[in-house]
Design a protein around this motif. Sequence first.
Motif, PDB file in Angstrom:
ATOM      1  N   ALA A  93      42.545  31.726  65.629  1.00  0.00           N
ATOM      2  CA  ALA A  93      42.517  31.925  64.181  1.00  0.00           C
ATOM      3  C   ALA A  93      43.508  33.015  63.792  1.00  0.00           C
ATOM      4  O   ALA A  93      43.681  33.988  64.516  1.00  0.00           O
ATOM      5  N   PRO A  94      44.175  32.860  62.661  1.00  0.00           N
ATOM      6  CA  PRO A  94      45.151  33.874  62.247  1.00  0.00           C
ATOM      7  C   PRO A  94      44.470  35.185  61.848  1.00  0.00           C
ATOM      8  O   PRO A  94      43.321  35.203  61.415  1.00  0.00           O
ATOM      9  N   THR A  95      45.196  36.264  61.992  1.00  0.00           N
ATOM     10  CA  THR A  95      44.726  37.583  61.574  1.00  0.00           C
ATOM     11  C   THR A  95      44.717  37.641  60.055  1.00  0.00           C
ATOM     12  O   THR A  95      45.544  37.036  59.392  1.00  0.00           O
ATOM     13  N   ARG A  96      43.786  38.387  59.519  1.00  0.00           N
ATOM     14  CA  ARG A  96      43.696  38.566  58.076  1.00  0.00           C
ATOM     15  C   ARG A  96      43.699  40.053  57.746  1.00  0.00           C
ATOM     16  O   ARG A  96      43.314  40.879  58.561  1.00  0.00           O
ATOM     17  N   ILE A  97      44.121  40.373  56.547  1.00  0.00           N
ATOM     18  CA  ILE A  97      44.115  41.747  56.066  1.00  0.00           C
ATOM     19  C   ILE A  97      43.320  41.774  54.770  1.00  0.00           C
ATOM     20  O   ILE A  97      43.670  41.076  53.814  1.00  0.00           O
ATOM     21  N   SER A  98      42.250  42.549  54.745  1.00  0.00           N
ATOM     22  CA  SER A  98      41.522  42.722  53.482  1.00  0.00           C
ATOM     23  C   SER A  98      42.117  43.927  52.763  1.00  0.00           C
ATOM     24  O   SER A  98      42.573  44.874  53.390  1.00  0.00           O
ATOM     25  N   TYR A  99      42.121  43.866  51.442  1.00  0.00           N
ATOM     26  CA  TYR A  99      42.731  44.950  50.674  1.00  0.00           C
ATOM     27  C   TYR A  99      41.892  45.312  49.451  1.00  0.00           C
ATOM     28  O   TYR A  99      41.091  44.517  48.971  1.00  0.00           O
ATOM     29  N   LYS A 100      42.132  46.523  48.982  1.00  0.00           N
ATOM     30  CA  LYS A 100      41.580  47.015  47.723  1.00  0.00           C
ATOM     31  C   LYS A 100      42.723  47.752  47.044  1.00  0.00           C
ATOM     32  O   LYS A 100      43.424  48.534  47.672  1.00  0.00           O
ATOM     33  N   SER A 101      42.918  47.493  45.757  1.00  0.00           N
ATOM     34  CA  SER A 101      44.064  48.082  45.069  1.00  0.00           C
ATOM     35  C   SER A 101      43.746  48.343  43.597  1.00  0.00           C
ATOM     36  O   SER A 101      43.126  47.510  42.940  1.00  0.00           O
ATOM     37  N   GLN A 102      44.189  49.483  43.120  1.00  0.00           N
ATOM     38  CA  GLN A 102      44.115  49.757  41.686  1.00  0.00           C
ATOM     39  C   GLN A 102      45.346  49.218  40.971  1.00  0.00           C
ATOM     40  O   GLN A 102      45.325  49.027  39.764  1.00  0.00           O
ATOM     41  N   ARG A 103      46.434  48.995  41.740  1.00  0.00           N
ATOM     42  CA  ARG A 103      47.698  48.519  41.160  1.00  0.00           C
ATOM     43  C   ARG A 103      48.186  47.294  41.926  1.00  0.00           C
ATOM     44  O   ARG A 103      49.196  47.331  42.587  1.00  0.00           O
ATOM     45  N   LEU A 104      47.450  46.195  41.821  1.00  0.00           N
ATOM     46  CA  LEU A 104      47.857  44.986  42.540  1.00  0.00           C
ATOM     47  C   LEU A 104      49.197  44.480  42.020  1.00  0.00           C
ATOM     48  O   LEU A 104      50.048  44.053  42.783  1.00  0.00           O
ATOM     49  N   ASN A 105      49.396  44.544  40.730  1.00  0.00           N
ATOM     50  CA  ASN A 105      50.662  44.122  40.131  1.00  0.00           C
ATOM     51  C   ASN A 105      51.432  45.369  39.714  1.00  0.00           C
ATOM     52  O   ASN A 105      51.501  45.718  38.545  1.00  0.00           O
ATOM     53  N   ALA A 106      52.020  46.043  40.696  1.00  0.00           N
ATOM     54  CA  ALA A 106      52.727  47.311  40.450  1.00  0.00           C
ATOM     55  C   ALA A 106      54.050  47.095  39.724  1.00  0.00           C
ATOM     56  O   ALA A 106      54.583  48.014  39.125  1.00  0.00           O
ATOM     57  N   SER A 107      54.570  45.893  39.792  1.00  0.00           N
ATOM     58  CA  SER A 107      55.820  45.592  39.082  1.00  0.00           C
ATOM     59  C   SER A 107      55.487  44.630  37.940  1.00  0.00           C
ATOM     60  O   SER A 107      54.321  44.419  37.619  1.00  0.00           O
TER      61      SER A 107
END
Length: 95
Positions: A32-46
Amino acid sequence: MKAMLYLKDEEKPVSVLDDVQIIGLNDNHKNAPTRISYKSQRLNASKTMIELHRHDKMTVKLDDGRSGQVLLQHSSLDMEGNAVGVLLVLGELKD
C-alpha cells in the motif's frame, strides 16, 4: 513536522502544512502507498485552490529535507476551521 506543497513547475508553495504525519501501514499492507496526513491554517497560501488540482501531481517538501510526489486524496475542515486531509505519496519520499 511542517511541510510545503508545490504545484508542478512552481517555485512558490501553494500550501503551508502546519502539522504533518507520515502514515506507514503495517506488515499486512506492505504494497500500500504511504500517506501523509496534514493540518493547515493556510491550505491555499497562494491564489491557487489546490482542491481544483486534485488529480495533478504535486511536490511535498518536509522540514526534515525529504520530498516526493503526492496527490490530494482527501480534504476537509475540522471544528476549529483548519484544513485537514490526506496526501497520497507516489513512489517514495527522498532525501
